[in-house]
Design a protein around this motif. Structure first.
Motif, PDB file in Angstrom:
ATOM      1  N   ALA A  63      54.040   0.800   2.554  1.00  0.00           N
ATOM      2  CA  ALA A  63      52.653   1.127   2.917  1.00  0.00           C
ATOM      3  C   ALA A  63      52.494   2.629   3.143  1.00  0.00           C
ATOM      4  O   ALA A  63      53.443   3.314   3.513  1.00  0.00           O
ATOM      5  CB  ALA A  63      52.266   0.376   4.185  1.00  0.00           C
ATOM      6  N   ASP A  64      51.284   3.118   2.934  1.00  0.00           N
ATOM      7  CA  ASP A  64      50.981   4.502   3.328  1.00  0.00           C
ATOM      8  C   ASP A  64      50.686   4.538   4.828  1.00  0.00           C
ATOM      9  O   ASP A  64      50.559   3.491   5.468  1.00  0.00           O
ATOM     10  CB  ASP A  64      49.783   5.031   2.528  1.00  0.00           C
ATOM     11  N   TRP A  65      50.579   5.744   5.374  1.00  0.00           N
ATOM     12  CA  TRP A  65      50.390   5.904   6.821  1.00  0.00           C
ATOM     13  C   TRP A  65      49.008   6.454   7.156  1.00  0.00           C
ATOM     14  O   TRP A  65      48.807   7.011   8.229  1.00  0.00           O
ATOM     15  CB  TRP A  65      51.467   6.837   7.400  1.00  0.00           C
ATOM     16  N   TYR A  66      48.041   6.305   6.254  1.00  0.00           N
ATOM     17  CA  TYR A  66      46.702   6.852   6.531  1.00  0.00           C
ATOM     18  C   TYR A  66      46.078   6.209   7.757  1.00  0.00           C
ATOM     19  O   TYR A  66      45.482   6.872   8.596  1.00  0.00           O
ATOM     20  CB  TYR A  66      45.774   6.631   5.334  1.00  0.00           C
ATOM     21  N   GLN A  67      46.188   4.883   7.849  1.00  0.00           N
ATOM     22  CA  GLN A  67      45.548   4.172   8.954  1.00  0.00           C
ATOM     23  C   GLN A  67      46.515   3.992  10.120  1.00  0.00           C
ATOM     24  O   GLN A  67      46.162   4.228  11.252  1.00  0.00           O
ATOM     25  CB  GLN A  67      45.069   2.791   8.489  1.00  0.00           C
ATOM     26  N   GLU A  68      47.720   3.562   9.807  1.00  0.00           N
ATOM     27  CA  GLU A  68      48.707   3.299  10.858  1.00  0.00           C
ATOM     28  C   GLU A  68      50.092   3.361  10.234  1.00  0.00           C
ATOM     29  O   GLU A  68      50.229   3.252   9.017  1.00  0.00           O
ATOM     30  CB  GLU A  68      48.486   1.917  11.458  1.00  0.00           C
ATOM     31  N   GLY A  69      51.086   3.503  11.085  1.00  0.00           N
ATOM     32  CA  GLY A  69      52.443   3.576  10.573  1.00  0.00           C
ATOM     33  C   GLY A  69      52.993   2.210  10.216  1.00  0.00           C
ATOM     34  O   GLY A  69      52.571   1.191  10.762  1.00  0.00           O
ATOM     35  N   SER A  70      53.927   2.200   9.294  1.00  0.00           N
ATOM     36  CA  SER A  70      54.556   0.957   8.865  1.00  0.00           C
ATOM     37  C   SER A  70      55.899   1.300   8.250  1.00  0.00           C
ATOM     38  O   SER A  70      56.058   2.366   7.665  1.00  0.00           O
ATOM     39  CB  SER A  70      53.648   0.277   7.841  1.00  0.00           C
ATOM     40  N   TYR A  71      56.864   0.421   8.428  1.00  0.00           N
ATOM     41  CA  TYR A  71      58.158   0.675   7.823  1.00  0.00           C
ATOM     42  C   TYR A  71      58.766  -0.629   7.341  1.00  0.00           C
ATOM     43  O   TYR A  71      58.331  -1.720   7.742  1.00  0.00           O
ATOM     44  CB  TYR A  71      59.104   1.387   8.799  1.00  0.00           C
ATOM     45  N   LEU A  72      59.755  -0.511   6.467  1.00  0.00           N
ATOM     46  CA  LEU A  72      60.499  -1.666   5.999  1.00  0.00           C
ATOM     47  C   LEU A  72      61.874  -1.605   6.653  1.00  0.00           C
ATOM     48  O   LEU A  72      62.524  -0.551   6.647  1.00  0.00           O
ATOM     49  CB  LEU A  72      60.627  -1.610   4.470  1.00  0.00           C
ATOM     50  N   ALA A  73      62.295  -2.719   7.245  1.00  0.00           N
ATOM     51  CA  ALA A  73      63.613  -2.789   7.872  1.00  0.00           C
ATOM     52  C   ALA A  73      64.461  -3.775   7.091  1.00  0.00           C
ATOM     53  O   ALA A  73      64.039  -4.918   6.875  1.00  0.00           O
ATOM     54  CB  ALA A  73      63.482  -3.245   9.322  1.00  0.00           C
ATOM     55  N   CYS A  74      65.630  -3.330   6.640  1.00  0.00           N
ATOM     56  CA  CYS A  74      66.514  -4.205   5.862  1.00  0.00           C
ATOM     57  C   CYS A  74      67.870  -4.321   6.561  1.00  0.00           C
ATOM     58  O   CYS A  74      68.400  -3.337   7.085  1.00  0.00           O
ATOM     59  CB  CYS A  74      66.734  -3.657   4.453  1.00  0.00           C
ATOM     60  N   ASP A  75      68.392  -5.533   6.559  1.00  0.00           N
ATOM     61  CA  ASP A  75      69.762  -5.748   7.020  1.00  0.00           C
ATOM     62  C   ASP A  75      70.408  -6.799   6.121  1.00  0.00           C
ATOM     63  O   ASP A  75      69.858  -7.139   5.067  1.00  0.00           O
ATOM     64  CB  ASP A  75      69.797  -6.138   8.510  1.00  0.00           C
ATOM     65  N   ALA A  76      71.530  -7.318   6.549  1.00  0.00           N
ATOM     66  CA  ALA A  76      72.272  -8.244   5.682  1.00  0.00           C
ATOM     67  C   ALA A  76      71.463  -9.505   5.348  1.00  0.00           C
ATOM     68  O   ALA A  76      71.691 -10.143   4.328  1.00  0.00           O
ATOM     69  CB  ALA A  76      73.590  -8.633   6.357  1.00  0.00           C
ATOM     70  N   SER A  77      70.488  -9.845   6.195  1.00  0.00           N
ATOM     71  CA  SER A  77      69.726 -11.073   5.957  1.00  0.00           C
ATOM     72  C   SER A  77      68.483 -10.844   5.108  1.00  0.00           C
ATOM     73  O   SER A  77      67.798 -11.803   4.739  1.00  0.00           O
ATOM     74  CB  SER A  77      69.351 -11.713   7.292  1.00  0.00           C
TER      75      SER A  77
END
Ligand code: MN
Length: 242
Positions: free
Chosen positions: A218-232
């Motif tokens: 996602a872009d951060w124009y409105q709000e922040g967002s991130y993708l979190a990846c782990d082994a699952s």
């Protein structure tokens, strides 16, 4: 522990909301991560590393440097807005510059990282500009201009690209499915993570019988967002909701 991915923050002094979200993210969510990957368009535009003294730019570099010093390896890929970020920026911030694309193994799985603009092959006009603008000659010409003129030139490019967005169709501005599949095939059917289109989603592509996951950040124009990846696996997290 997980690895975090962000892109398309489009940071600039005039957008205090996303800047605050970004600084907060670096102080909190990113602190415990195995690593942070920034997949392009960290800045609304970057005129050159001789602009590191600009107070806003310096504040971003200092915040990244604090994260790196806390022990979180941080990687940065160029976007179409900040592709002249160079070695001086990397030295000052401690981030490591990544080529586009980058294939890595993460928790035992192949992951292909891209900014995403190279997947938009239906936009012939943009791809022609991109080829020219990423040449050493073009970048050299740009960086030889005085900083003030360069900022005006880059601002002009940015405005034109904003205008074109309103003219071009949604289909042309998105990734071309055939190009996505070609890249997935080329890199051995990895998971693909990219930004650029500002259309956050999880897609599934079946290529030659292989199911491949494609995450669009996602872009951060409105709000922040991130993708979190782990082994699952991976999950998209909105900063407002967390
Ligand atoms: Mn972009």
């Amino acid at each position: 522990m997980s690895t975090l991915f962000i892109s398309d923050l489009h940071l600039c002094a005039g957008r205090p909301q996303s800047n605050a979200a970004f600084f907060g993210f670096l102080e909190r969510e990113a602190r415990g991560a195995d690593a942070l990957y920034i997949l392009g368009d960290l800045f609304e535009y970057w005129a050159g590393d001789d602009d590191l003294d600009d107070p806003f730019n310096a504040s971003v570099v200092a915040a990244l440097a604090r994260l790196v010093a806390s022990g979180v390896p941080t990687y940065l890929m160029h976007g179409n807005r900040d592709f002249v970020i160079g070695a001086a920026f990397a030295r000052a911030s401690g981030v490591q510059l990544l080529p586009d694309p980058t294939l890595l193994r993460l928790y035992g799985q192949a992951v292909l990282l891209m900014h995403g603009d190279t997947l938009c092959t239906l936009d012939l006009q943009y791809q022609a500009f991109r080829r020219e603008a990423r040449s050493e000659a073009w970048i050299g010409r740009l960086l030889r201009q005085p900083l003030v003129e360069r900022k005006a030139a880059v601002e002009d490019l940015r405005r034109k690209s904003e205008q074109e967005k309103h003219i071009k169709s949604a289909e042309i501005m998105d990734v071309a499915p055939a190009e996505v599949e070609a890249q997935l095939r080329r890199y051995g059917y990895p998971r693909l993570i990219h930004g650029h289109t500002h259309r956050p989603a999880r897609h599934l592509h079946t290529v030659d019988g292989h199911a491949c996951e494609r995450w669009v950040l996602a872009d951060w124009y409105q709000e922040g967002s991130y993708l979190a990846c782990d082994a699952s696996g991976c999950r998209a997290v909105s900063l407002r909701a967390s």
